[in-house]
Design a protein around this motif. Structure first.
Motif, PDB file in Angstrom:
ATOM      1  N   HIS A  10       1.091   3.557   4.917  1.00 30.86           N
ATOM      2  CA  HIS A  10       2.022   4.691   4.939  1.00 30.86           C
ATOM      3  C   HIS A  10       1.286   6.023   4.813  1.00 30.86           C
ATOM      4  O   HIS A  10       1.470   6.930   5.620  1.00 30.86           O
ATOM      5  CB  HIS A  10       3.051   4.554   3.804  1.00 30.86           C
ATOM      6  CG  HIS A  10       4.004   3.431   4.048  1.00 30.86           C
ATOM      7  ND1 HIS A  10       3.893   2.205   3.439  1.00 30.86           N
ATOM      8  CD2 HIS A  10       5.066   3.343   4.871  1.00 30.86           C
ATOM      9  CE1 HIS A  10       4.851   1.418   3.862  1.00 30.86           C
ATOM     10  NE2 HIS A  10       5.583   2.077   4.744  1.00 30.86           N
ATOM     11  N   MET A  11       0.444   6.155   3.768  1.00 28.16           N
ATOM     12  CA  MET A  11      -0.202   7.444   3.552  1.00 28.16           C
ATOM     13  C   MET A  11      -1.332   7.695   4.542  1.00 28.16           C
ATOM     14  O   MET A  11      -1.467   8.786   5.091  1.00 28.16           O
ATOM     15  CB  MET A  11      -0.713   7.546   2.099  1.00 28.16           C
ATOM     16  CG  MET A  11      -1.320   8.873   1.755  1.00 28.16           C
ATOM     17  SD  MET A  11      -0.416  10.333   2.365  1.00 28.16           S
ATOM     18  CE  MET A  11       1.078  10.270   1.399  1.00 28.16           C
ATOM     19  N   SER A  37      -4.032  -7.319   6.812  1.00 23.65           N
ATOM     20  CA  SER A  37      -2.786  -7.650   7.521  1.00 23.65           C
ATOM     21  C   SER A  37      -2.651  -6.953   8.869  1.00 23.65           C
ATOM     22  O   SER A  37      -1.550  -6.888   9.423  1.00 23.65           O
ATOM     23  CB  SER A  37      -1.572  -7.294   6.656  1.00 23.65           C
ATOM     24  OG  SER A  37      -1.778  -7.685   5.344  1.00 23.65           O
ATOM     25  N   GLN A  38      -3.744  -6.393   9.353  1.00 25.73           N
ATOM     26  CA  GLN A  38      -3.728  -5.810  10.710  1.00 25.73           C
ATOM     27  C   GLN A  38      -2.817  -4.590  10.855  1.00 25.73           C
ATOM     28  O   GLN A  38      -2.427  -4.241  11.963  1.00 25.73           O
ATOM     29  CB  GLN A  38      -3.298  -6.868  11.759  1.00 25.73           C
ATOM     30  CG  GLN A  38      -4.050  -8.179  11.693  1.00 25.73           C
ATOM     31  CD  GLN A  38      -5.452  -8.048  12.279  1.00 25.73           C
ATOM     32  OE1 GLN A  38      -5.628  -7.577  13.379  1.00 25.73           O
ATOM     33  NE2 GLN A  38      -6.433  -8.439  11.518  1.00 25.73           N
ATOM     34  N   THR A  39      -2.472  -3.962   9.730  1.00 22.23           N
ATOM     35  CA  THR A  39      -1.583  -2.792   9.816  1.00 22.23           C
ATOM     36  C   THR A  39      -2.234  -1.696  10.672  1.00 22.23           C
ATOM     37  O   THR A  39      -1.582  -1.094  11.523  1.00 22.23           O
ATOM     38  CB  THR A  39      -1.285  -2.234   8.401  1.00 22.23           C
ATOM     39  OG1 THR A  39      -0.778  -3.305   7.622  1.00 22.23           O
ATOM     40  CG2 THR A  39      -0.290  -1.105   8.422  1.00 22.23           C
ATOM     41  N   VAL A  68      -6.126   3.391   0.403  1.00 21.25           N
ATOM     42  CA  VAL A  68      -5.673   2.015   0.143  1.00 21.25           C
ATOM     43  C   VAL A  68      -5.000   1.976  -1.235  1.00 21.25           C
ATOM     44  O   VAL A  68      -5.049   2.951  -1.990  1.00 21.25           O
ATOM     45  CB  VAL A  68      -6.850   1.012   0.184  1.00 21.25           C
ATOM     46  CG1 VAL A  68      -7.588   1.116   1.516  1.00 21.25           C
ATOM     47  CG2 VAL A  68      -7.814   1.235  -0.970  1.00 21.25           C
ATOM     48  N   VAL A  94      -7.257   9.055  -2.063  1.00 18.81           N
ATOM     49  CA  VAL A  94      -5.889   9.554  -2.263  1.00 18.81           C
ATOM     50  C   VAL A  94      -5.084   8.588  -3.133  1.00 18.81           C
ATOM     51  O   VAL A  94      -3.863   8.703  -3.237  1.00 18.81           O
ATOM     52  CB  VAL A  94      -5.151   9.819  -0.917  1.00 18.81           C
ATOM     53  CG1 VAL A  94      -5.889  10.856  -0.095  1.00 18.81           C
ATOM     54  CG2 VAL A  94      -4.926   8.548  -0.126  1.00 18.81           C
ATOM     55  N   ALA A  95      -5.773   7.647  -3.754  1.00 18.97           N
ATOM     56  CA  ALA A  95      -5.076   6.648  -4.573  1.00 18.97           C
ATOM     57  C   ALA A  95      -4.706   7.215  -5.942  1.00 18.97           C
ATOM     58  O   ALA A  95      -5.527   7.851  -6.600  1.00 18.97           O
ATOM     59  CB  ALA A  95      -5.954   5.418  -4.744  1.00 18.97           C
ATOM     60  N   ALA A  96      -3.488   6.924  -6.360  1.00 17.61           N
ATOM     61  CA  ALA A  96      -3.065   7.324  -7.705  1.00 17.61           C
ATOM     62  C   ALA A  96      -3.806   6.449  -8.716  1.00 17.61           C
ATOM     63  O   ALA A  96      -4.048   5.271  -8.478  1.00 17.61           O
ATOM     64  CB  ALA A  96      -1.558   7.118  -7.823  1.00 17.61           C
TER      65      ALA A  96
HETATM   66  N1  LIG Z   1       2.920   6.638   0.035  1.00 20.44           N
HETATM   67  C1  LIG Z   1       2.852   7.821  -0.589  1.00 20.44           C
HETATM   68  O1  LIG Z   1       3.745   8.664  -0.483  1.00 20.44           O
HETATM   69  C2  LIG Z   1       1.624   8.155  -1.405  1.00 20.44           C
HETATM   70  C3  LIG Z   1       1.532   9.442  -2.004  1.00 20.44           C
HETATM   71  C4  LIG Z   1       0.345   9.775  -2.693  1.00 20.44           C
HETATM   72  C5  LIG Z   1      -0.680   8.846  -2.811  1.00 20.44           C
HETATM   73  N2  LIG Z   1      -0.538   7.602  -2.256  1.00 20.44           N
HETATM   74  C6  LIG Z   1      -1.636   6.646  -2.420  1.00 20.44           C
HETATM   75  O2  LIG Z   1      -2.068   6.211  -1.149  1.00 20.44           O
HETATM   76  C7  LIG Z   1      -2.576   4.890  -1.250  1.00 20.44           C
HETATM   77  C8  LIG Z   1      -1.996   4.059  -0.130  1.00 20.44           C
HETATM   78  O3  LIG Z   1      -0.593   4.031  -0.299  1.00 20.44           O
HETATM   79  P1  LIG Z   1       0.347   3.580   0.914  1.00 20.44           P
HETATM   80  O4  LIG Z   1       1.726   3.949   0.526  1.00 20.44           O
HETATM   81  O5  LIG Z   1      -0.228   4.068   2.207  1.00 20.44           O
HETATM   82  O6  LIG Z   1       0.142   1.983   0.828  1.00 20.44           O
HETATM   83  P2  LIG Z   1       0.214   0.946   2.034  1.00 20.44           P
HETATM   84  O7  LIG Z   1       1.252   1.344   3.023  1.00 20.44           O
HETATM   85  O8  LIG Z   1       0.293  -0.410   1.399  1.00 20.44           O
HETATM   86  O9  LIG Z   1      -1.196   1.109   2.760  1.00 20.44           O
HETATM   87  C9  LIG Z   1      -2.388   0.676   2.212  1.00 20.44           C
HETATM   88  C10 LIG Z   1      -3.224   0.164   3.367  1.00 20.44           C
HETATM   89  O10 LIG Z   1      -4.531  -0.119   2.887  1.00 20.44           O
HETATM   90  C11 LIG Z   1      -5.066  -1.150   3.701  1.00 20.44           C
HETATM   91  N3  LIG Z   1      -6.175  -1.801   3.008  1.00 20.44           N
HETATM   92  C12 LIG Z   1      -6.110  -2.603   1.916  1.00 20.44           C
HETATM   93  N4  LIG Z   1      -7.357  -3.021   1.577  1.00 20.44           N
HETATM   94  C13 LIG Z   1      -8.215  -2.469   2.469  1.00 20.44           C
HETATM   95  C14 LIG Z   1      -9.606  -2.516   2.665  1.00 20.44           C
HETATM   96  N5  LIG Z   1     -10.389  -3.220   1.846  1.00 20.44           N
HETATM   97  N6  LIG Z   1     -10.147  -1.810   3.685  1.00 20.44           N
HETATM   98  C15 LIG Z   1      -9.366  -1.085   4.507  1.00 20.44           C
HETATM   99  N7  LIG Z   1      -8.019  -1.002   4.389  1.00 20.44           N
HETATM  100  C16 LIG Z   1      -7.455  -1.686   3.379  1.00 20.44           C
HETATM  101  C17 LIG Z   1      -3.898  -2.068   3.958  1.00 20.44           C
HETATM  102  O11 LIG Z   1      -4.102  -2.706   5.206  1.00 20.44           O
HETATM  103  P3  LIG Z   1      -3.340  -4.063   5.626  1.00 20.44           P
HETATM  104  O12 LIG Z   1      -1.879  -3.759   5.548  1.00 20.44           O
HETATM  105  O13 LIG Z   1      -3.810  -4.317   7.006  1.00 20.44           O
HETATM  106  O14 LIG Z   1      -3.770  -5.108   4.641  1.00 20.44           O
HETATM  107  C18 LIG Z   1      -2.681  -1.123   3.966  1.00 20.44           C
HETATM  108  O15 LIG Z   1      -2.219  -0.858   5.265  1.00 20.44           O
HETATM  109  C19 LIG Z   1      -2.206   4.357  -2.640  1.00 20.44           C
HETATM  110  O16 LIG Z   1      -3.358   4.279  -3.435  1.00 20.44           O
HETATM  111  C20 LIG Z   1      -1.238   5.383  -3.187  1.00 20.44           C
HETATM  112  O17 LIG Z   1      -1.427   5.589  -4.584  1.00 20.44           O
HETATM  113  C21 LIG Z   1       0.579   7.248  -1.541  1.00 20.44           C
END
Ligand SMILES: NC(=O)c1ccc[n+]([C@@H]2O[C@H](COP(=O)([O-])OP(=O)(O)OC[C@H]3O[C@@H](n4cnc5c(N)ncnc54)[C@H](OP(=O)(O)O)[C@@H]3O)[C@@H](O)[C@H]2O)c1
Length: 259
Positions: A10-11, A37-39, A68, A94-96
């Motif tokens: 998402h981010m 998961s190929q996202t 991530v 950008v991880a919390a």
């Molecule tokens: N969403 C928000 O509004 C927001 C706001 C501020 C900060 N954040 C921070 O942003 C981070 C990500 O959040 P998100 O909402 O984007 O989560 P998300 O949708 O679950 O995305 C995380 C992605 O990281 C990938 N990933 C996991 N392990 C990895 C690795 N070893 N190498 C490369 N890619 C990897 C995953 O890929 P696969 O799916 O392919 O496994 C997944 O698509 C978090 O730490 C969160 O604290 C998010």
């Protein structure tokens, strides 16, 4: 300039979308290493960035962004190959919840690091990004980080312990505003507006009210007073909202995110 990303969830994909939309970073110059998961592979078809297999390919990047889940951050930076760490490419997480001190323990105190909390409106270049930098960061590395992230919205330097509340107010805030948009639009529909028109009116109203607050720099209470004619409809609505604890509900919502 090339930018490397870990994660296009998402981010990650919101940031990538904003960088491409800025017109300053061509899609193919964004190098993405995806997860299991190929996202990223799925998002690549839509956004056109370059998907990479080998971490060594990141040596071409001038900036690395780790987007991530928090548990994945330290393992990722531990796995960075020497070809990347030797170049000391600035890295932004950008991880919390994973702070600069923890990342410094892995990469060393002279590695250029930043901890940033963005929000999803970065995808339309209207984000709010709270940021803290490592102490040793050179002016040149800070410039690289700032120049890139400023393409996504308003970049605000903040003490790292306050990034948590920035994440709640600005990061979770869009979901709260979405609830408000939905509720206000429901009220519009209740009184006869068609659904699409009701959303359009409410969304533009919120954008306009925010722009007016930003540009006028007036206290929100003063702006509210400017709408509320004595004995008029607005003040009646305000009183009804207060009766139902509107402001308290918002504050409790933020407290909920901080638990
Ligand atoms: N969403 C928000 O509004 C927001 C706001 C501020 C900060 N954040 C921070 O942003 C981070 C990500 O959040 P998100 O909402 O984007 O989560 P998300 O949708 O679950 O995305 C995380 C992605 O990281 C990938 N990933 C996991 N392990 C990895 C690795 N070893 N190498 C490369 N890619 C990897 C995953 O890929 P696969 O799916 O392919 O496994 C997944 O698509 C978090 O730490 C969160 O604290 C998010």
């Amino acid at each position: 300039m090339k930018i490397g990303f870990f994660g296009a969830g998402h981010m990650g994909s919101a940031m990538i979308q904003g960088l491409i939309a800025s017109g300053k970073i061509p899609a193919q110059d964004i190098l993405v290493k995806g997860g299991r998961s190929q996202t990223a592979k799925k998002r690549q078809k839509e956004l056109g960035f370059t998907l990479i297999d080998q971490l060594e390919e990141l040596t071409e990047a001038s900036l690395l962004i780790v987007a991530v889940n928090p548990a994945g951050v330290l393992p990722i930076i531990q796995s960075l190959p020497a070809a990347v760490t030797d170049k000391k490419i600035p890295l932004v997480s950008v991880a919390a919840g994973v702070d600069i001190a923890e990342m410094t323990e892995v990469l060393g105190s002279d590695y250029p690091l930043a901890h940033c909390i963005p929000n999803t409106p970065v995808s339309v270049n209207e984000g709010v990004l709270g940021i803290s930098y490592s102490e040793q960061l050179s002016a040149a590395d800070k410039e690289i980080i700032d120049q890139s992230l400023q393409l996504l919205g308003s970049l605000i330097e903040i003490d790292e312990p306050l990034l948590g509340i920035v994440g709640s107010v600005a990061g979770c805030g869009p979901a709260f505003v979405d609830l408000f948009i939905e509720a206000l639009s429901d009220a519009g529909v209740f009184y006869g507006l068609n659904r699409e028109l009701s959303y359009q009116i409410v969304e533009q109203m919120i954008k306009g009210a925010a722009e007016l607050a930003l540009q006028s720099k007036k206290h929100p209470g003063e702006l509210k007073d400017g709408v509320a004619t004595p004995g008029g409809t607005t003040i009646k609505g305000v009183v009804a909202l207060e009766k139902h604890g509107f402001r308290n509900a918002v504050i409790e919502g933020v407290k909920g995110t901080m638990e």
